[in-house]
Design a protein around this motif. Structure first.
Motif, PDB file in Angstrom:
ATOM      1  N   GLY A 185      53.290  36.903  30.201  1.00  0.00           N
ATOM      2  CA  GLY A 185      51.884  36.528  30.231  1.00  0.00           C
ATOM      3  C   GLY A 185      51.234  36.778  31.574  1.00  0.00           C
ATOM      4  O   GLY A 185      50.022  37.000  31.654  1.00  0.00           O
ATOM      5  N   TYR A 186      52.044  36.800  32.639  1.00  0.00           N
ATOM      6  CA  TYR A 186      51.433  37.029  33.951  1.00  0.00           C
ATOM      7  C   TYR A 186      50.915  38.443  34.132  1.00  0.00           C
ATOM      8  O   TYR A 186      50.183  38.720  35.090  1.00  0.00           O
ATOM      9  N   CYS A 187      51.223  39.326  33.188  1.00  0.00           N
ATOM     10  CA  CYS A 187      50.580  40.652  33.183  1.00  0.00           C
ATOM     11  C   CYS A 187      49.059  40.497  33.078  1.00  0.00           C
ATOM     12  O   CYS A 187      48.304  41.349  33.558  1.00  0.00           O
ATOM     13  N   GLY A 188      48.631  39.403  32.460  1.00  0.00           N
ATOM     14  CA  GLY A 188      47.206  39.155  32.300  1.00  0.00           C
ATOM     15  C   GLY A 188      46.489  38.862  33.601  1.00  0.00           C
ATOM     16  O   GLY A 188      45.256  38.875  33.643  1.00  0.00           O
ATOM     17  N   LEU A 189      47.239  38.611  34.667  1.00  0.00           N
ATOM     18  CA  LEU A 189      46.638  38.333  35.965  1.00  0.00           C
ATOM     19  C   LEU A 189      46.810  39.478  36.955  1.00  0.00           C
ATOM     20  O   LEU A 189      46.356  39.377  38.097  1.00  0.00           O
ATOM     21  N   LEU A 190      47.453  40.555  36.527  1.00  0.00           N
ATOM     22  CA  LEU A 190      47.719  41.670  37.441  1.00  0.00           C
ATOM     23  C   LEU A 190      46.450  42.210  38.095  1.00  0.00           C
ATOM     24  O   LEU A 190      46.440  42.502  39.297  1.00  0.00           O
ATOM     25  N   ASN A 191      45.400  42.361  37.323  1.00  0.00           N
ATOM     26  CA  ASN A 191      44.185  42.994  37.838  1.00  0.00           C
ATOM     27  C   ASN A 191      42.990  42.048  37.892  1.00  0.00           C
ATOM     28  O   ASN A 191      41.858  42.493  38.095  1.00  0.00           O
ATOM     29  N   THR A 192      43.247  40.757  37.722  1.00  0.00           N
ATOM     30  CA  THR A 192      42.156  39.783  37.759  1.00  0.00           C
ATOM     31  C   THR A 192      41.764  39.493  39.206  1.00  0.00           C
ATOM     32  O   THR A 192      42.598  39.094  40.018  1.00  0.00           O
TER      33      THR A 192
END
Length: 227
Positions: free
Chosen positions: A137-144
Motif C-alpha cells: 500500500g505504501y506504493c500509494g505514497l511514492l509520488n504524493t
C-alpha cells in the motif's frame, strides 16, 4: 462524531506479464476493516479508477485465507463493495478522518500515479488526519507531494513490503520496481522487522505504515488509537 475511514484498493488484476494474476490481498482489507468496525467507525472503499477490485489468488489460499478473509469472500454484500468501489473524483477528503492504503502487487501499477488519490492523501494529511498503508500500500505514497512540493514521506519513518520479502515470495522478477529502494530515493527513513513476514508497524506522527500482510491488524490498531 463517528470517525470515517477511506480504504484504498487496486483495480489491477495481473502483473506486467498478464499470465501472472494478482490483485487485492484480501486479508489486508478484512483485518483492518474488523478493527475499525469494532470501534464503530464508518468505512468506504475507493480505487484509482473506481469499479471492481480483483483479488490476489494467493490471498485466497492457506494460510492467508483465514477466517476474516473467508467470511468476507462468502458474503455477497461485502463482495459487492469490491465490485463497486468509488472513483477518487467522487470523494470529498473532508469527509474522512483517515485514509488506509491496502496492498497486493496490483497496487504497484495503479497506486503511484493516481492524481486523485494523491490529492485526497495530501488534503487529509495536511489538516491533521491520518494517512496509513500496509504492505505494498505504501506504493500509494511514492509520488504524493505536499503543498510545499516536498514528498509526503520525506524524512519520515516508513515501513512496507521489503525487497527481501519480494525475493522470498518468489516474485522479485515479476514486480515492476523495488518499492523499498524507491521509498528511500524519496527521502523516507525506511525500516523493517528483523525477520520477514512478521507483524511490524511504524508510527510517525499521523503517518502509520505496516510492513506486510501480517501487519494489517496492528497497523489498523495504531490508526484507531490515534483516532
Amino acid at each position: 462524531m463517528t470517525k470515517r475511514i477511506l480504504h484504498v484498493v487496486t483495480n489491477v488484476g495481473h502483473y506486467g506479464d498478464a499470465s501472472h494474476p494478482t490483485g487485492l490481498w484480501l486479508s489486508e482489507l478484512t483485518h483492518a476493516w474488523k478493527v475499525f468496525e469494532d470501534h464503530g467507525f464508518e468505512q468506504s472503499l475507493v480505487s484509482p479508477r473506481g469499479g471492481p477490485s480483483p483479488l490476489e489468488p494467493r490471498s485466497l489460499k492457506f494460510p492467508n485465507y483465514d477466517r476474516s478473509a473467508k467470511q468476507w469472500h462468502a458474503d455477497p454484500a461485502r463482495m459487492a463493495l469490491l465490485e463497486n468501489t468509488a472513483d477518487p473524483d467522487r470523494i470529498e477528503s473532508a469527509d474522512y478522518d483517515a485514509i488506509y492504503f491496502t496492498g497486493g502487487h496490483g497496487v504497484m501499477y495503479d497506486f503511484p500515479d493516481s492524481a486523485g488519490l494523491q490529492q485526497i492523501s495530501r488534503e487529509i494529511f495536511e489538516r491533521g488526519g491520518i494517512v496509513a498503508t500496509v504492505c505494498h500500500g505504501y506504493c500509494g505514497l511514492l509520488n504524493t507531494k505536499l503543498s510545499d512540493g516536498s514528498y509526503l514521506v520525506a524524512d519520515r519513518q516508513v515501513t512496507g513490503f521489503a525487497w527481501r520479502e519480494e525475493v522470498l515470495a518468489g516474485v522479485a522478477k515479476l514486480v515492476p520496481y523495488n518499492v523499498e529502494a524507491e521509498m528511500k530515493k524519496r527521502g523516507a527513513r525506511y525500516e523493517k522487522a528483523l525477520l520477514p513476514f512478521v507483524p511490524y508497524a511504524v508510527v510517525d506522527g499521523t503517518l502509520v505504515t505496516g510492513q506486510n500482510p501480517a501487519s494489517a491488524t496492528v497497523t489498523a490498531k495504531q490508526v484507531a488509537a490515534l483516532l
